[in-house]
Design an enzyme around this catalytic site. Structure first.
Site, PDB file in Angstrom:
ATOM      1  N   HIS A   1      -4.806  20.894 -22.315  1.00 40.42           N
ATOM      2  CA  HIS A   1      -3.924  20.951 -21.146  1.00 40.42           C
ATOM      3  C   HIS A   1      -2.441  20.904 -21.498  1.00 40.42           C
ATOM      4  CE1 HIS A   1      -3.966  16.640 -21.917  1.00 40.42           C
ATOM      5  NE2 HIS A   1      -2.816  16.584 -21.270  1.00 40.42           N
TER       6      HIS A   1
HETATM    7  C1  UD1 Z   1       0.439  14.581 -17.477  1.00 39.99           C
HETATM    8  C2  UD1 Z   1       1.222  13.880 -18.599  1.00 39.99           C
HETATM    9  C3  UD1 Z   1       0.490  14.095 -19.929  1.00 39.99           C
HETATM   10  C4  UD1 Z   1      -0.968  13.687 -19.838  1.00 39.99           C
HETATM   11  C5  UD1 Z   1      -1.613  14.450 -18.680  1.00 39.99           C
HETATM   12  C6  UD1 Z   1      -3.073  14.115 -18.502  1.00 39.99           C
HETATM   13  C7  UD1 Z   1       3.679  13.859 -18.285  1.00 39.99           C
HETATM   14  C8  UD1 Z   1       4.948  14.429 -18.749  1.00 39.99           C
HETATM   15  N1  UD1 Z   1       2.552  14.438 -18.753  1.00 39.99           N
HETATM   16  O1  UD1 Z   1       0.498  15.987 -17.724  1.00 39.99           O
HETATM   17  O2  UD1 Z   1       1.126  13.303 -20.914  1.00 39.99           O
HETATM   18  O3  UD1 Z   1      -1.621  13.997 -21.031  1.00 39.99           O
HETATM   19  O4  UD1 Z   1      -0.893  14.109 -17.472  1.00 39.99           O
HETATM   20  O5  UD1 Z   1      -3.627  14.890 -17.514  1.00 39.99           O
HETATM   21  O6  UD1 Z   1       3.685  12.901 -17.539  1.00 39.99           O
HETATM   22  N2  UD1 Z   1      -2.176  18.878 -10.942  1.00 39.99           N
HETATM   23  C9  UD1 Z   1      -3.146  18.970  -9.984  1.00 39.99           C
HETATM   24  N3  UD1 Z   1      -3.750  17.820  -9.556  1.00 39.99           N
HETATM   25  C10 UD1 Z   1      -3.399  16.599 -10.037  1.00 39.99           C
HETATM   26  C11 UD1 Z   1      -2.393  16.526 -11.000  1.00 39.99           C
HETATM   27  C12 UD1 Z   1      -1.802  17.670 -11.451  1.00 39.99           C
HETATM   28  O7  UD1 Z   1      -3.493  20.046  -9.524  1.00 39.99           O
HETATM   29  O8  UD1 Z   1      -3.993  15.587  -9.606  1.00 39.99           O
HETATM   30  C13 UD1 Z   1      -1.549  20.129 -11.428  1.00 39.99           C
HETATM   31  C14 UD1 Z   1      -0.300  20.491 -10.678  1.00 39.99           C
HETATM   32  O9  UD1 Z   1      -0.269  21.869 -10.541  1.00 39.99           O
HETATM   33  C15 UD1 Z   1       0.806  20.048 -11.606  1.00 39.99           C
HETATM   34  C16 UD1 Z   1       0.184  20.244 -12.969  1.00 39.99           C
HETATM   35  O10 UD1 Z   1      -1.203  19.970 -12.791  1.00 39.99           O
HETATM   36  O11 UD1 Z   1       1.983  20.763 -11.434  1.00 39.99           O
HETATM   37  C17 UD1 Z   1       0.752  19.335 -14.020  1.00 39.99           C
HETATM   38  O12 UD1 Z   1       0.681  17.963 -13.606  1.00 39.99           O
HETATM   39  P1  UD1 Z   1       1.727  16.868 -14.199  1.00 39.99           P
HETATM   40  O13 UD1 Z   1       1.390  15.532 -13.697  1.00 39.99           O
HETATM   41  O14 UD1 Z   1       3.121  17.355 -14.005  1.00 39.99           O
HETATM   42  O15 UD1 Z   1       1.491  16.949 -15.750  1.00 39.99           O
HETATM   43  P2  UD1 Z   1       0.147  17.032 -16.599  1.00 39.99           P
HETATM   44  O16 UD1 Z   1       0.102  18.365 -17.227  1.00 39.99           O
HETATM   45  O17 UD1 Z   1      -1.038  16.592 -15.818  1.00 39.99           O
END
Ligand code: UD1
Length: 371
Positions: A216
């Site tokens: 991811h």
């Molecule tokens: C975050 C953490 C990363 C961790 C990961 C585990 C930061 C900078 N990164 O990254 O260190 O390894 O979590 O998963 O904090 N989204 C959903 N549903 C959710 C959450 C996210 O659909 O419940 C999608 C959204 O489109 C969002 C994207 O995933 O924009 C990224 O989510 P985000 O929390 O920004 O970062 P992660 O890639 O999950």
């Protein structure tokens, strides 16, 4: 006379939940012990960085984490927007609750944002999993680690390399406490339940005859070219050994955007599923031939379980998983060869389980916070 201290515990994104759970249980155990003079009042704050049932609620359920006292419901956004939203909403909680300590875990945006707010309000911050460094500032997590550790008052480290990183950065020795790996507290508490579940049978997989994949990181999945190469190798390999890939929403979104979804759907032994809960994940990892990942936590969990792990990253902030454990870094170029060789790796853990990855890290943390 009993003393009381007030803690605010922060969680926000998936890897935080396994780190906060054992701290809550250690606090409850501490408070139940009549011999302990200092009691702990604790408040759980969920920032809402992750909000899908499978990214958040499933972990609360699996790990028996009580409902958070506050959910800031920040949701997704750019780094600046997400961080700012957390800061604005968390400041109100700090002013209202006036805790003695804010306890943050890991390296996600929620960790850094809450540290920043508490520091400016002169509330002490304890950082669990302090001192890890990938030395790669293109990773958002590395920026979060640097800021959090620069501001935190108590740096609770998982491994000795983390102590060395902090000392090199000029951190005073008496702020650093080597407490071990909190993630392993949860692993050891739940591994038996995960094994009993036998989740591989649900997918018709045979023990040690499948590959468990999670990817991811933006560096792997945000570019069409790299995601295409990864999926091409995995599809080719799936003809020899089934692949199970619980897919992060970010990866799924990009797979669709790059038009790769239909091709993958046709591959027989590529099992792509939505994100799964904790027990199912650990159960599937434990019976896999090997793991391909870019997650920090899985590098540690495979080390303790003795499962070969290929990490698709140019670096790791968790070097003990390589020196002691089962981890090996790989690149897009060497991915195919490394995956073919991985199950035959034979030699598993190189030097035993790293020191203090023993399931008692949360107790040590609580004892330090109350001393
Ligand atoms: C975050 C953490 C990363 C961790 C990961 C585990 C930061 C900078 N990164 O990254 O260190 O390894 O979590 O998963 O904090 N989204 C959903 N549903 C959710 C959450 C996210 O659909 O419940 C999608 C959204 O489109 C969002 C994207 O995933 O924009 C990224 O989510 P985000 O929390 O920004 O970062 P992660 O890639 O999950």
């Amino acid at each position: 006379m009993n003393n009381k201290i007030k803690l605010v515990l922060i969680c926000g994104a998936r890897p935080n939940f396994m780190k906060i759970a054992p701290i809550i249980f250690a606090i409850k155990k501490h408070n139940a012990d009549k011999k302990k003079k200092t009691k702990i009042d604790h408040i759980l704050v969920h920032t809402g960085q992750h909000y899908d049932v499978q990214m958040s609620e499933a972990f609360f359920r699996d790990l028996n984490i009580p409902e958070p006292d506050f959910n800031l419901e920040v949701g997704s956004g750019s780094h600046a927007v997400q961080t700012a939203e957390i800061m604005m909403r968390f400041e109100k909680i700090c002013l209202q609750e006036k805790p003695d300590w804010v306890v943050v875990v890991g390296d996600v945006n929620s960790t850094m944002a809450c540290t920043f707010v508490a520091s400016k309000l002169w509330i002490k911050v304890a950082h669990v999993e302090a001192g890890l460094r990938s030395f790669d500032r293109q990773m958002p997590e590395e920026i979060n680690r640097l800021v959090t550790d620069a501001l935190a008052d108590l740096l609770l480290t998982p491994s000795k390399d983390a102590d060395r990183n902090l000392l090199r950065e000029g951190v005073s020795k008496n702020k650093i406490k080597f407490v071990g790996n909190i993630m392993i507290d949860t692993l050891l508490n739940h591994v038996e339940k995960a094994r009993q579940l036998r989740p591989h049978t649900k997918y018709n997989l045979t023990e040690k005859q499948y590959i468990f994949v999670t990817l991811h990181r933006p560096s792997n999945v945000d570019e069409n070219k790299s995601l295409t190469i990864i999926m091409k190798h995995l599809t080719a390999l799936s003809k020899k050994m089934p692949v199970i890939f619980p897919m992060h929403p970010r990866t799924r979104k990009n797979l669709i955007a790059f038009g790769l979804q239909d091709k993958i759907a046709k591959a027989d032994n590529m099992i792509i599923i939505d994100p799964i809960g904790y027990h199912e994940t650990i159960g599937l990892v434990d019976q896999s031939a090997f793991v391909l990942t870019d997650s920090g936590g899985l590098q540690e969990e495979t080390t303790v379980l003795g499962i070969p792990c290929l990490t698709l990253r140019p670096n790791t902030e968790r070097p003990v998983t390589i020196t002691h454990g089962t981890n090996k870094l790989t690149t897009l170029k060497s991915l195919n060869d490394d995956m073919v060789a991985a199950p035959l790796g034979g030699k598993r853990r190189k030097r035993g389980i790293p020191p203090l990855w023993d399931g008692h890290t949360a107790e040590r943390i609580v004892s330090i916070l109350t001393s």
